[in-house]
Design a protein around this motif. Structure first.
Motif, PDB file in Angstrom:
ATOM      1  N   GLN A  55       0.864  -1.191   0.000  1.00  0.00           N
ATOM      2  CA  GLN A  55       0.000   0.000   0.000  1.00  0.00           C
ATOM      3  C   GLN A  55       0.895   1.234   0.000  1.00  0.00           C
ATOM      4  O   GLN A  55       1.751   1.402   0.869  1.00  0.00           O
ATOM      5  CB  GLN A  55      -0.909   0.036   1.229  1.00  0.00           C
ATOM      6  N   LEU A  57       0.709   5.363   0.010  1.00  0.00           N
ATOM      7  CA  LEU A  57      -0.178   6.480   0.321  1.00  0.00           C
ATOM      8  C   LEU A  57       0.603   7.787   0.204  1.00  0.00           C
ATOM      9  O   LEU A  57       1.708   7.912   0.748  1.00  0.00           O
ATOM     10  CB  LEU A  57      -0.749   6.324   1.731  1.00  0.00           C
ATOM     11  N   ARG A  66      -4.710  13.216   2.657  1.00  0.00           N
ATOM     12  CA  ARG A  66      -4.501  12.160   1.677  1.00  0.00           C
ATOM     13  C   ARG A  66      -4.923  12.638   0.290  1.00  0.00           C
ATOM     14  O   ARG A  66      -6.030  13.143   0.099  1.00  0.00           O
ATOM     15  CB  ARG A  66      -5.316  10.920   2.052  1.00  0.00           C
ATOM     16  N   GLU A  69      -3.608   7.142  -3.495  1.00  0.00           N
ATOM     17  CA  GLU A  69      -3.303   5.857  -2.853  1.00  0.00           C
ATOM     18  C   GLU A  69      -3.355   4.734  -3.890  1.00  0.00           C
ATOM     19  O   GLU A  69      -4.157   4.783  -4.834  1.00  0.00           O
ATOM     20  CB  GLU A  69      -4.307   5.585  -1.739  1.00  0.00           C
ATOM     21  N   TYR A  71      -3.403   0.422  -3.626  1.00  0.00           N
ATOM     22  CA  TYR A  71      -3.435  -0.741  -2.727  1.00  0.00           C
ATOM     23  C   TYR A  71      -3.983  -1.932  -3.505  1.00  0.00           C
ATOM     24  O   TYR A  71      -5.032  -1.833  -4.149  1.00  0.00           O
ATOM     25  CB  TYR A  71      -4.298  -0.447  -1.499  1.00  0.00           C
TER      26      TYR A  71
END
Length: 317
Positions: A55, A57, A66, A69, A71
């Motif tokens: 993951q 970020l 944020r 991202e 994942y």
């Protein structure tokens, strides 16, 4: 009770885990990145291939908002991101973040976090976006000729180079490749100005340069164009008086020519006019010409009066 050897091993293991980032402790490394406004920049993750369970970020600003991202190989660009809009792109293979058409408000701290089976790692980027620089302007100090200066200062040409202040900007005068003076101010609401004093017939090359850490703009000095000696006030007055006199004489000459032309034209028209000699009568005041005009009515009853009725009309020239 644990022995000293056991305590040493535990302590070493904890330190190793901290170094590897298992506990999520941030590293101290901050990479500085400078970019021009409107350009694109890529913040690299330093990995070549993302594992399925990795993951990555990306966060921005002091609140670590944020912004992107990835994942399990799925990319998520957060919808609530109003700062960047659609100008963010995430590399699906490396997780690197690309920012297109970057602007001044995108300057700040970016944080990259990687969670994997081997632990958690962090990396920070300090991004500084610089505005495009305008070309500096060189003018002559207009107060030099208007004020009563001494003979020593009147032999000098006073110049002023100026530019609107920007972030991390410095304004400098160069003589050839030698730095003469420079100035920088943190207040972005003012205009930077830097004076220079040179001889009127100086043959050296001078340039005014504005620069920031990644670019610059240069204005070369044209001494012949800007550095002309101040005129003597008495000479200026003499020149103005001569100019006014010449204009008045020109107007007077044109007026005389116009009057002469009108008179000549009137005399010419008078000479071409035909007047019968037998009807010309001279008077003391003006010349009057009479012409005999006979009107004969068609009525038969008044036919006998046609020869006796004469009407005189006056013609004045």
């Amino acid at each position: 009770m644990l022995s000293n050897k056991t305590l040493y091993r535990i302590t070493s293991l904890c330190l190793l885990l901290v170094v590897n980032g298992v506990f999520g402790v941030d590293g101290d490394e901050v990479k500085s990145v400078s970019v021009m406004e409107g350009d694109s920049v890529t913040l690299h993750t330093d990995i070549t291939d993302i594992q399925t369970d990795d993951q990555i970020l990306w966060m921005f600003g002091p609140r670590e908002t944020r912004i992107a991202e990835i994942y399990k190989k799925i990319i998520n660009m957060f919808d609530n991101n109003e700062t960047f809009g659609d100008r963010l792109k995430l590399d699906s293979q490396t997780g690197s973040l690309n920012i297109t058409n970057i602007n001044i408000t995108n300057s700040g701290l970016y944080k990259r976090q990687i969670l994997s089976n081997s632990g958690t790692t962090y990396k920070r980027f300090k991004v500084t976006v610089y505005a495009h620089l305008p070309v500096p302007v060189i003018i002559r100090d207009s107060s030099q000729c208007s004020s009563s200066s001494s003979s020593s200062s009147s032999s000098k040409c006073l110049l002023l180079c100026s530019v609107m202040n920007k972030r991390d900007v410095s304004l400098s005068w160069y003589k050839g490749f030698s730095l003469l003076s420079n100035i920088s101010v943190s207040d972005l609401n003012i205009r930077l100005s830097l004076p220079l004093e040179i001889e009127y017939h100086d043959n050296n090359t001078y340039r005014c340069v504005v620069n920031n850490p990644i670019t610059n703009q240069t204005q070369h000095l044209n001494i012949t164009h800007l550095c002309q000696t101040c005129s003597d006030p008495s000479q200026v007055h003499t020149y103005l008086a001569g100019t006014i006199t010449a204009v008045l004489l020109t107007v007077l000459a044109l007026s005389v020519m116009y009057i002469f032309f009108k008179k000549h034209k009137r005399d010419k028209l008078k000479g071409n006019r035909f007047v019968p000699a037998e009807h010309e009568v001279e008077t003391t005041e003006e010349e009057v010409h009479y012409a005999d005009t006979t009107f004969c009515q068609q009525n038969q009853q008044k036919k006998r009066h046609c020869e006796s009725e004469t009407v005189y009309a006056s013609v004045v020239t």
